[in-house]
Design a protein around this motif. Structure first.
Motif, PDB file in Angstrom:
ATOM      1  N   ALA A 102      95.855  -8.254  42.347  1.00 56.59           N
ATOM      2  CA  ALA A 102      97.318  -8.119  42.313  1.00 56.59           C
ATOM      3  C   ALA A 102      97.650  -6.931  43.214  1.00 56.59           C
ATOM      4  N   LYS A 103      98.898  -6.872  43.702  1.00 55.38           N
ATOM      5  CA  LYS A 103      99.281  -5.836  44.672  1.00 55.38           C
ATOM      6  C   LYS A 103      98.971  -4.418  44.156  1.00 55.38           C
ATOM      7  N   ASP A 104      99.257  -4.230  42.873  1.00 51.87           N
ATOM      8  CA  ASP A 104      99.041  -2.924  42.252  1.00 51.87           C
ATOM      9  C   ASP A 104      97.583  -2.492  42.321  1.00 51.87           C
ATOM     10  N   ASP A 105      96.704  -3.427  41.945  1.00 52.43           N
ATOM     11  CA  ASP A 105      95.267  -3.130  41.952  1.00 52.43           C
ATOM     12  C   ASP A 105      94.770  -2.910  43.370  1.00 52.43           C
ATOM     13  N   ALA A 106      95.295  -3.715  44.295  1.00 56.26           N
ATOM     14  CA  ALA A 106      94.883  -3.561  45.698  1.00 56.26           C
ATOM     15  C   ALA A 106      95.215  -2.152  46.177  1.00 56.26           C
ATOM     16  N   GLU A 107      96.410  -1.679  45.780  1.00 52.76           N
ATOM     17  CA  GLU A 107      96.813  -0.330  46.202  1.00 52.76           C
ATOM     18  C   GLU A 107      95.939   0.740  45.546  1.00 52.76           C
ATOM     19  N   HIS A 167      92.552   0.769  47.236  1.00 51.29           N
ATOM     20  CA  HIS A 167      92.690   1.391  48.555  1.00 51.29           C
ATOM     21  C   HIS A 167      92.694   2.924  48.408  1.00 51.29           C
ATOM     22  N   GLN A 168      93.472   3.399  47.443  1.00 50.03           N
ATOM     23  CA  GLN A 168      93.566   4.842  47.219  1.00 50.03           C
ATOM     24  C   GLN A 168      92.221   5.413  46.755  1.00 50.03           C
ATOM     25  N   ALA A 169      91.555   4.684  45.853  1.00 46.27           N
ATOM     26  CA  ALA A 169      90.263   5.163  45.345  1.00 46.27           C
ATOM     27  C   ALA A 169      89.224   5.197  46.472  1.00 46.27           C
ATOM     28  N   HIS A 212      89.963   5.608  49.629  1.00 39.68           N
ATOM     29  CA  HIS A 212      90.401   6.721  50.475  1.00 39.68           C
ATOM     30  C   HIS A 212      89.922   8.053  49.903  1.00 39.68           C
ATOM     31  N   ASP A 213      90.066   8.211  48.585  1.00 40.69           N
ATOM     32  CA  ASP A 213      89.665   9.474  47.939  1.00 40.69           C
ATOM     33  C   ASP A 213      88.159   9.545  47.669  1.00 40.69           C
ATOM     34  N   LYS A 214      87.449   8.499  48.034  1.00 41.28           N
ATOM     35  CA  LYS A 214      86.002   8.386  47.821  1.00 41.28           C
ATOM     36  C   LYS A 214      85.627   8.560  46.344  1.00 41.28           C
ATOM     37  N   LYS A 215      86.422   7.923  45.464  1.00 41.13           N
ATOM     38  CA  LYS A 215      86.125   7.978  44.032  1.00 41.13           C
ATOM     39  C   LYS A 215      85.300   6.744  43.679  1.00 41.13           C
ATOM     40  N   LYS A 216      84.000   6.917  43.753  1.00 37.46           N
ATOM     41  CA  LYS A 216      83.065   5.806  43.651  1.00 37.46           C
ATOM     42  C   LYS A 216      83.174   5.055  42.309  1.00 37.46           C
ATOM     43  N   ASP A 217      83.226   5.818  41.205  1.00 37.93           N
ATOM     44  CA  ASP A 217      83.268   5.179  39.880  1.00 37.93           C
ATOM     45  C   ASP A 217      84.530   4.350  39.727  1.00 37.93           C
ATOM     46  N   GLU A 218      85.623   4.921  40.220  1.00 43.25           N
ATOM     47  CA  GLU A 218      86.896   4.211  40.105  1.00 43.25           C
ATOM     48  C   GLU A 218      86.852   2.918  40.919  1.00 43.25           C
ATOM     49  N   VAL A 219      86.288   2.993  42.111  1.00 40.35           N
ATOM     50  CA  VAL A 219      86.155   1.795  42.953  1.00 40.35           C
ATOM     51  C   VAL A 219      85.360   0.739  42.187  1.00 40.35           C
TER      52      VAL A 219
END
Ligand SMILES: N[C@@H](Cc1c[nH]c[nH+]1)C(=O)O
Length: 374
Positions: A166-171, A174-176, A178-185
């Motif tokens: 969904a658009k929200d998750d895609a965003e 993308h942010q995660a 960008h921030d290199k937050k591996k666990d979140e990705v």
């Protein structure tokens, strides 16, 4: 005081350094065959927010005009230049520019940029010329201590293209990234794409380092022809840069777009001294689609504020002070010419003469001018 938040006055070296940096930029682009271009500071918001560009209105300085249309202060040079050039002939072109952009998602709101846009040049030519130009410019300023980072918009895009976000998750993803937050990705992808996709994208977060990262990923992606092609392109550009003596090269295969229009290789320059991003750019072949044109385009922009802050003026000129008054000022103006290639300042009295290599005083005695060295 008396200024909106984010606006600022600048004085002294901050301004003169910026002008020096701009002069060097002009010199380098002129010698490399670029033409200068300028676009207005006020544009329609739709030039930047339409579906082909997709920049966020919320980050722009904007108002309604008398017709009820939204106007903005230029938030991006590349898009404004695409609008300006959209009806030109399809011949190879190299454009250079300098001036402010305005975005509320950056500290300072107004940011001084100088940049280049290269159109109708084959794949990798535009990218290589952008980075080679960047090297000549940084060298001209004595700032060769920098690192070039290479990435590619289509690596991440192709790895997520089959995941039904969904658009929200895609965003969020993308942010995660960008921030290199591996666990979140990992967790965002796990819910939608399963373990394998989650592991693949989480690993991509760490896919940065020297050029050896490409060799490793060539093995990993040996069955994925389109990714191998991207790696090959990155290797080629890295080779050209190395052979031309440019800065150290890093690759970041997990890099995501910082501007929505990038469609190919992306690159940034980091000053080793403080990690500041001194330039950023990439390929953006889809931007001209809005105007029904198919244009191969690449470029980059330098952060002039950062460069001006780091720039050290090489001041080899002698500083001379002539002490004169209203009776001797005409003579002082003549005398100025005898100090060729020096900085010559005229002061009223000796009180302000601390900062000069030489101080002379003009005296008018018995109908004659005398120049006395102090
Ligand atoms: N406009 C981009 C830089 C760029 C120029 N050409 C391509 N990219 C930026 O502001 O970061």
């Amino acid at each position: 005081m008396f200024l909106p938040a984010g606006s600022r006055d600048e004085m002294g070296p901050a301004v003169s350094n910026r002008f020096s940096v701009m002069e060097k930029f002009r010199k380098v682009v002129t010698l490399r065959g670029y033409e200068m271009i300028s676009t207005p500071v006020v544009e329609y918001a739709s030039t930047f927010t339409n579906d082909y560009v997709n920049m966020k209105l919320q980050n722009m300085l904007k108002w309604f005009n008398s017709e009820g249309e939204i106007e903005v202060l230029r938030p991006d040079w590349t898009t404004a230049i695409a609008r300006a050039l959209s009806s030109r002939e399809a011949t190879p072109q190299k454009w250079a520019y300098q001036g402010s952009i305005f975005r509320t998602d950056r500290p300072g709101m107004e940011c001084n940029q100088a940049g280049i846009e290269i159109l109708h040049m084959p794949l990798l030519m535009g990218e290589s010329e952008s980075l080679l130009m960047a090297h000549s410019f940084l060298k001209e300023m004595g700032m060769e201590d920098y690192v070039i980072e290479l990435g590619h918009a289509n690596i991440y895009e192709s790895l997520v293209s089959n995941l039904p976000f969904a658009k929200d998750d895609a965003e969020k993803l993308h942010q995660a990234m960008h921030d290199k937050k591996k666990d979140e990705v990992y967790h965002i992808v796990l819910n939608i794409g399963g373990k394998k996709a989650a592991a693949e994208l989480a690993a991509l977060v760490d896919a940065y380092g020297d050029i050896g990262v490409i060799d490793e990923y060539e093995k990993r992606w040996k069955d994925q022809e389109h990714l191998l092609q991207i790696l090959e392109q990155m290797k080629k550009v890295a080779h050209i840069l190395k052979a031309s003596g440019s800065g150290d090269i890093l690759v970041d295969l997990g890099r995501v777009k910082n501007l929505p229009y990038y469609s190919g290789m992306m690159y940034r320059g980091f000053l080793k001294k403080n990690g500041g991003v001194c330039f950023s750019g990439g390929r953006y072949d889809k931007l001209y689609d809005r105007y029904g044109r198919n244009v191969s385009a690449a470029g980059l922009a330098f952060d002039l504020d950062l460069l001006a802050e780091q720039y050290e003026e090489e001041n080899t000129k002698q500083r001379i002070c002539i002490i004169a008054n209203m009776d001797t000022i005409v003579y002082a103006e003549k005398l100025r010419k005898s100090y060729e290639n020096c900085i010559v300042d005229v002061q009223l009295d000796a009180a302000n003469t601390g900062n000069y290599d030489k101080v002379v005083e003009i005296q008018f005695n018995d109908g004659k001018y005398e120049v006395l060295e102090k």
